[in-house]
Design a protein around this motif. Structure first.
Motif, PDB file in Angstrom:
ATOM      1  N   LYS A   1       0.824  -1.214   0.000  1.00 39.96           N
ATOM      2  CA  LYS A   1       0.000   0.000   0.000  1.00 39.96           C
ATOM      3  C   LYS A   1       0.857   1.263   0.000  1.00 39.96           C
ATOM      4  CE  LYS A   1      -3.824  -2.304   0.156  1.00 39.96           C
ATOM      5  NZ  LYS A   1      -4.726  -2.341  -1.030  1.00 39.96           N
ATOM      6  N   SER A   2       2.170   1.081  -0.222  1.00 40.47           N
ATOM      7  CA  SER A   2       3.137   2.191  -0.272  1.00 40.47           C
ATOM      8  C   SER A   2       3.189   2.972   1.044  1.00 40.47           C
ATOM      9  CB  SER A   2       2.811   3.134  -1.440  1.00 40.47           C
ATOM     10  OG  SER A   2       2.886   2.437  -2.672  1.00 40.47           O
ATOM     11  N   ILE A   3       2.933   2.288   2.157  1.00 39.04           N
ATOM     12  CA  ILE A   3       3.058   2.903   3.483  1.00 39.04           C
ATOM     13  C   ILE A   3       4.467   2.613   3.996  1.00 39.04           C
ATOM     14  CG2 ILE A   3       2.260   2.823   5.879  1.00 39.04           C
ATOM     15  CD1 ILE A   3      -0.535   2.216   4.812  1.00 39.04           C
ATOM     16  N   LYS A   4       5.257   3.671   4.183  1.00 38.41           N
ATOM     17  CA  LYS A   4       6.671   3.501   4.530  1.00 38.41           C
ATOM     18  C   LYS A   4       7.029   4.040   5.922  1.00 38.41           C
ATOM     19  CE  LYS A   4       7.637   1.668   0.542  1.00 38.41           C
ATOM     20  NZ  LYS A   4       7.988   0.229   0.454  1.00 38.41           N
ATOM     21  N   ARG A   5       6.127   4.811   6.540  1.00 37.91           N
ATOM     22  CA  ARG A   5       6.371   5.356   7.885  1.00 37.91           C
ATOM     23  C   ARG A   5       5.326   4.779   8.846  1.00 37.91           C
ATOM     24  NH1 ARG A   5       9.216   9.996   8.819  1.00 37.91           N
ATOM     25  NH2 ARG A   5       7.695  10.694  10.383  1.00 37.91           N
TER      26      ARG A   5
ATOM     27  N   ILE B   1      10.501  -0.068   5.205  1.00 36.80           N
ATOM     28  CA  ILE B   1       9.617   0.627   6.134  1.00 36.80           C
ATOM     29  C   ILE B   1      10.414   1.156   7.324  1.00 36.80           C
ATOM     30  CG2 ILE B   1       7.713   0.289   7.788  1.00 36.80           C
ATOM     31  CD1 ILE B   1       6.466  -1.618   5.753  1.00 36.80           C
ATOM     32  N   GLU B   2      10.127   2.404   7.707  1.00 36.39           N
ATOM     33  CA  GLU B   2      10.794   3.035   8.842  1.00 36.39           C
ATOM     34  C   GLU B   2       9.839   3.087  10.034  1.00 36.39           C
ATOM     35  OE1 GLU B   2      12.828   7.321  10.097  1.00 36.39           O
ATOM     36  OE2 GLU B   2      11.730   7.127   8.201  1.00 36.39           O
ATOM     37  N   ILE B   3      10.316   2.633  11.184  1.00 41.52           N
ATOM     38  CA  ILE B   3       9.545   2.750  12.422  1.00 41.52           C
ATOM     39  C   ILE B   3       9.931   4.079  13.066  1.00 41.52           C
ATOM     40  CG2 ILE B   3       9.099   1.772  14.706  1.00 41.52           C
ATOM     41  CD1 ILE B   3       9.689  -0.991  13.557  1.00 41.52           C
TER      42      ILE B   3
ATOM     43  N   ALA C   1       1.252   9.766  17.149  1.00 47.46           N
ATOM     44  CA  ALA C   1       0.627  10.532  16.064  1.00 47.46           C
ATOM     45  C   ALA C   1       1.464  11.766  15.710  1.00 47.46           C
ATOM     46  CB  ALA C   1      -0.782  10.939  16.454  1.00 47.46           C
ATOM     47  N   ALA C   2       2.142  12.331  16.718  1.00 47.57           N
ATOM     48  CA  ALA C   2       2.970  13.521  16.486  1.00 47.57           C
ATOM     49  C   ALA C   2       4.165  13.219  15.573  1.00 47.57           C
ATOM     50  CB  ALA C   2       3.459  14.068  17.819  1.00 47.57           C
ATOM     51  N   LYS C   3       4.506  11.938  15.443  1.00 49.11           N
ATOM     52  CA  LYS C   3       5.612  11.532  14.572  1.00 49.11           C
ATOM     53  C   LYS C   3       5.188  11.429  13.103  1.00 49.11           C
ATOM     54  CE  LYS C   3       8.398  10.613  18.107  1.00 49.11           C
ATOM     55  NZ  LYS C   3       9.694  11.298  18.362  1.00 49.11           N
ATOM     56  N   LYS C   4       3.885  11.651  12.875  1.00 58.37           N
ATOM     57  CA  LYS C   4       3.295  11.632  11.522  1.00 58.37           C
ATOM     58  C   LYS C   4       3.493  10.303  10.772  1.00 58.37           C
ATOM     59  CE  LYS C   4       3.659  16.626  10.995  1.00 58.37           C
ATOM     60  NZ  LYS C   4       2.287  16.830  11.499  1.00 58.37           N
ATOM     61  N   PRO C   5       3.142   9.195  11.404  1.00 58.00           N
ATOM     62  CA  PRO C   5       3.198   7.906  10.693  1.00 58.00           C
ATOM     63  C   PRO C   5       1.977   7.750   9.797  1.00 58.00           C
ATOM     64  CG  PRO C   5       2.288   7.568  12.863  1.00 58.00           C
ATOM     65  CD  PRO C   5       2.636   9.034  12.786  1.00 58.00           C
ATOM     66  N   LYS C   6       2.067   6.877   8.857  1.00 52.77           N
ATOM     67  CA  LYS C   6       0.910   6.552   8.022  1.00 52.77           C
ATOM     68  C   LYS C   6       0.119   5.377   8.590  1.00 52.77           C
ATOM     69  CE  LYS C   6       1.268   9.688   4.866  1.00 52.77           C
ATOM     70  NZ  LYS C   6       0.196  10.723   4.727  1.00 52.77           N
ATOM     71  N   ALA C   7       0.729   4.661   9.537  1.00 48.30           N
ATOM     72  CA  ALA C   7       0.041   3.550  10.205  1.00 48.30           C
ATOM     73  C   ALA C   7       0.601   3.395  11.613  1.00 48.30           C
ATOM     74  CB  ALA C   7       0.225   2.253   9.426  1.00 48.30           C
ATOM     75  N   ILE C   8      -0.266   2.993  12.534  1.00 50.75           N
ATOM     76  CA  ILE C   8       0.147   2.637  13.891  1.00 50.75           C
ATOM     77  C   ILE C   8      -0.172   1.158  14.078  1.00 50.75           C
ATOM     78  CG2 ILE C   8      -0.298   2.918  16.357  1.00 50.75           C
ATOM     79  CD1 ILE C   8      -0.808   5.858  15.872  1.00 50.75           C
TER      80      ILE C   8
ATOM     81  N   LYS D   1      -9.167   9.938  10.952  1.00 49.19           N
ATOM     82  CA  LYS D   1      -9.494  11.095  10.111  1.00 49.19           C
ATOM     83  C   LYS D   1      -8.246  11.874   9.728  1.00 49.19           C
ATOM     84  CE  LYS D   1     -14.243  11.723  11.543  1.00 49.19           C
ATOM     85  NZ  LYS D   1     -14.767  11.264  12.761  1.00 49.19           N
ATOM     86  N   LYS D   2      -7.133  11.563  10.389  1.00 41.90           N
ATOM     87  CA  LYS D   2      -5.861  12.211  10.060  1.00 41.90           C
ATOM     88  C   LYS D   2      -5.045  11.373   9.073  1.00 41.90           C
ATOM     89  CE  LYS D   2      -5.558  14.714  14.438  1.00 41.90           C
ATOM     90  NZ  LYS D   2      -4.774  14.981  15.672  1.00 41.90           N
ATOM     91  N   GLY D   3      -5.697  10.368   8.502  1.00 38.68           N
ATOM     92  CA  GLY D   3      -5.030   9.543   7.489  1.00 38.68           C
ATOM     93  C   GLY D   3      -4.116   8.484   8.032  1.00 38.68           C
ATOM     94  N   ILE D   4      -4.313   8.111   9.316  1.00 41.28           N
ATOM     95  CA  ILE D   4      -3.484   7.062   9.919  1.00 41.28           C
ATOM     96  C   ILE D   4      -4.281   5.760   9.964  1.00 41.28           C
ATOM     97  CG2 ILE D   4      -2.173   6.348  11.956  1.00 41.28           C
ATOM     98  CD1 ILE D   4      -1.878   9.296  12.702  1.00 41.28           C
ATOM     99  N   LEU D   5      -3.667   4.685   9.533  1.00 41.66           N
ATOM    100  CA  LEU D   5      -4.301   3.363   9.531  1.00 41.66           C
ATOM    101  C   LEU D   5      -3.951   2.647  10.840  1.00 41.66           C
ATOM    102  CD1 LEU D   5      -5.765   1.060   7.892  1.00 41.66           C
ATOM    103  CD2 LEU D   5      -3.479   0.373   7.119  1.00 41.66           C
ATOM    104  N   LEU D   6      -4.942   2.037  11.483  1.00 42.65           N
ATOM    105  CA  LEU D   6      -4.687   1.237  12.678  1.00 42.65           C
ATOM    106  C   LEU D   6      -4.557  -0.226  12.274  1.00 42.65           C
ATOM    107  CD1 LEU D   6      -4.345   0.967  15.723  1.00 42.65           C
ATOM    108  CD2 LEU D   6      -6.833   0.788  15.926  1.00 42.65           C
ATOM    109  N   VAL D   7      -3.425  -0.818  12.627  1.00 45.27           N
ATOM    110  CA  VAL D   7      -3.153  -2.211  12.290  1.00 45.27           C
ATOM    111  C   VAL D   7      -3.026  -3.015  13.586  1.00 45.27           C
ATOM    112  CG1 VAL D   7      -1.632  -3.803  11.056  1.00 45.27           C
ATOM    113  CG2 VAL D   7      -1.872  -1.436  10.265  1.00 45.27           C
ATOM    114  N   MET D   8      -3.802  -4.083  13.691  1.00 43.12           N
ATOM    115  CA  MET D   8      -3.720  -4.967  14.839  1.00 43.12           C
ATOM    116  C   MET D   8      -2.903  -6.211  14.466  1.00 43.12           C
ATOM    117  SD  MET D   8      -5.170  -3.970  17.629  1.00 43.12           S
ATOM    118  CE  MET D   8      -5.882  -2.370  18.035  1.00 43.12           C
ATOM    119  N   ASN D   9      -2.732  -7.100  15.418  1.00 42.75           N
ATOM    120  CA  ASN D   9      -2.015  -8.344  15.156  1.00 42.75           C
ATOM    121  C   ASN D   9      -2.988  -9.510  15.114  1.00 42.75           C
ATOM    122  OD1 ASN D   9      -1.999  -9.786  17.998  1.00 42.75           O
ATOM    123  ND2 ASN D   9      -1.643  -7.607  18.355  1.00 42.75           N
ATOM    124  N   HIS D  10      -2.470 -10.732  14.997  1.00 48.19           N
ATOM    125  CA  HIS D  10      -3.341 -11.901  14.874  1.00 48.19           C
ATOM    126  C   HIS D  10      -4.007 -12.293  16.189  1.00 48.19           C
ATOM    127  CE1 HIS D  10       0.553 -13.095  16.119  1.00 48.19           C
ATOM    128  NE2 HIS D  10       0.522 -14.360  15.774  1.00 48.19           N
TER     129      HIS D  10
END
Length: 399
Positions: free
Chosen positions: A172-176, A203-205, A226-233, A256-265
């Motif tokens: 998805k071209s998410i790198k941060r 990908i950079e953490i 969120a202050a680090k401006k990631p594209k996903a948490i 709404k700030k364009g950040i995707l929330l990703v959970m684990n299995h």
């Protein structure tokens, strides 16, 4: 007591011991049975793992016994509740091996409880007192990497789940990304794998935060990330904390700030979606295929097994099947397969361990197609995972 009488008593005890050793695994009717133990987090914070695991084992044991058991011998299963607590898990595991004399332990449900039992029973050593395998329903790397002689696992490992997440984000071209995780073996292992594998996918953490297993508000950690401006948490935890993270994420309006929330299995259960409500909408996570079995193509080698178990479980319990029920199904059925193909006798834990390593490769289960070996006690690959998305209160395949 005279020397003659003392000698007679010693002889009697010796003969009794030989008899009990030779014929220890019998039912009250004098029939040989396969004694199987299980310890799950049936109650407590991790009950959404352990409750379906317990139900899956009880369902399959009943079905197997109706069909004649294993090699014509019935299965007796003894299940104890760990409440998700490592100390209770160790106590119950000791009870299974010293009082119930089981030949294998299924479970525990969580990495911390599984690790505690592994160490207490010395299952990480080739030579130990008990010499029985444990087939855990937990995903932590500590259980199988490096290989622990008597420990097997059924869920996809944290390493596989982490790589699946990173593979998806890269597509998805998410790198941060930023990571938040619970401070225990499970969370730390998840983060360790993300950190190790992120460079492979470019990908950079950009930020990392942690929280305790009993914390009830993670807005501070999420705000910092969120202050680090990631594209996903990415969140790595299981149980109530994952629900809190999801709700806090939504309350802060981070979606709404364009950040995707990703959970684990560890969120592979509709209970997670129900507890989160609308906050879960749009969340993505890696999972085994059981949650979307009906959406798989007919060519998928797991589809038949998945659909059969899904229909059986949901008919019996009137509730949706979960990823965790699948962990326990696989643990039990891998043991059954090993016993049948290895011609393992009741009570022979050492032979069962060898058969798990040498007789189960290619087993089609709920979590994937297993390939246990002496060098691999998990036996799964990244291909056994799919990425899911929560849409309208249900799991769908993430495109």
């Amino acid at each position: 007591m005279s020397k003659v009488k003392r000698g007679a008593v010693k002889v009697f005890i010796f003969i009794l011991g030989v008899f009990l050793f030779a014929f220890p695994f019998t039912s009250s009717h004098g029939e040989e049975v396969y004694e199987i133990g299980a310890i799950f987090a049936v109650t407590g914070p991790a009950a959404w793992l352990g409750d379906p695991e317990k139900k899956a084992v009880e369902l399959m044991v009943e079905r197997l016994n109706q069909q004649g058991g294993i090699q014509g011998k019935k299965i007796k299963v003894v299940i104890y509740d760990t409440q998700g607590d490592p100390q209770i898990a160790v106590l119950k595991a000791r009870e299974l091996v010293t009082k119930d004399h089981v030949m294998v332990i299924l479970g525990p449900s969580r990495t911390p409880t599984s690790a505690a039992v592994m160490k207490a029973l010395q299952l990480d050593r080739e030579k130990n007192r008990f010499r029985i395998p444990m087939v855990s329903c937990a995903a932590g790397r500590i259980l199988t990497q490096p290989v622990k002689p008597w420990v097997f696992t059924t869920p996809q490992t944290n390493a596989l789940a982490a790589e699946k997440v990173l593979e998806y984000l890269s597509s998805k071209s998410i790198k941060r990304v930023a990571v938040v995780y619970v401070s225990n073996e499970f969370g730390e292992d998840g983060y360790s794998n993300l950190k190790k594998l992120a460079p492979k996918y470019g990908i950079e953490i950009v930020g990392v935060e942690t929280y305790g297993g009993k914390d009830r508000d993670m807005t501070a950690q999420l705000t910092k990330l969120a202050a680090k401006k990631p594209k996903a948490i990415i969140n790595w935890s299981v149980g109530p904390t994952s629900v809190i993270v999801t709700k806090n994420f939504k309350q802060l309006g981070l979606d709404k700030k364009g950040i995707l929330l990703v959970m684990n299995h560890g969120q592979g259960n509709l209970k997670y979606v129900e507890l989160c409500g609308e906050a879960a909408e749009g969340v993505v996570l890696p999972s085994g295929k059981i949650l979307v079995a009906q959406d798989l193509p007919t060519t998928d080698p797991q589809k038949k097994v998945l659909m059969n178990f899904k229909e059986m479980y949901e008919k019996a319990y009137k509730e949706p099947v979960s990823h965790f029920a699948g962990h326990a199904y696989d643990a039990l059925m891998l043991v059954v397969t090993a016993i049948e193909k290895g011609n393992v006798k009741p009570g022979d834990g050492a032979a069962l361990k060898k058969a798990l390593e040498t007789k189960t490769s290619g087993f089609v289960g709920i979590d994937g197609i297993f390939r246990y070996s002496c060098q691999d006690h998990n036996g799964l690959s990244i291909e056994d995972l799919v990425m899911l998305k929560v849409e309208k209160g249900r799991f769908t395949l993430a495109r």
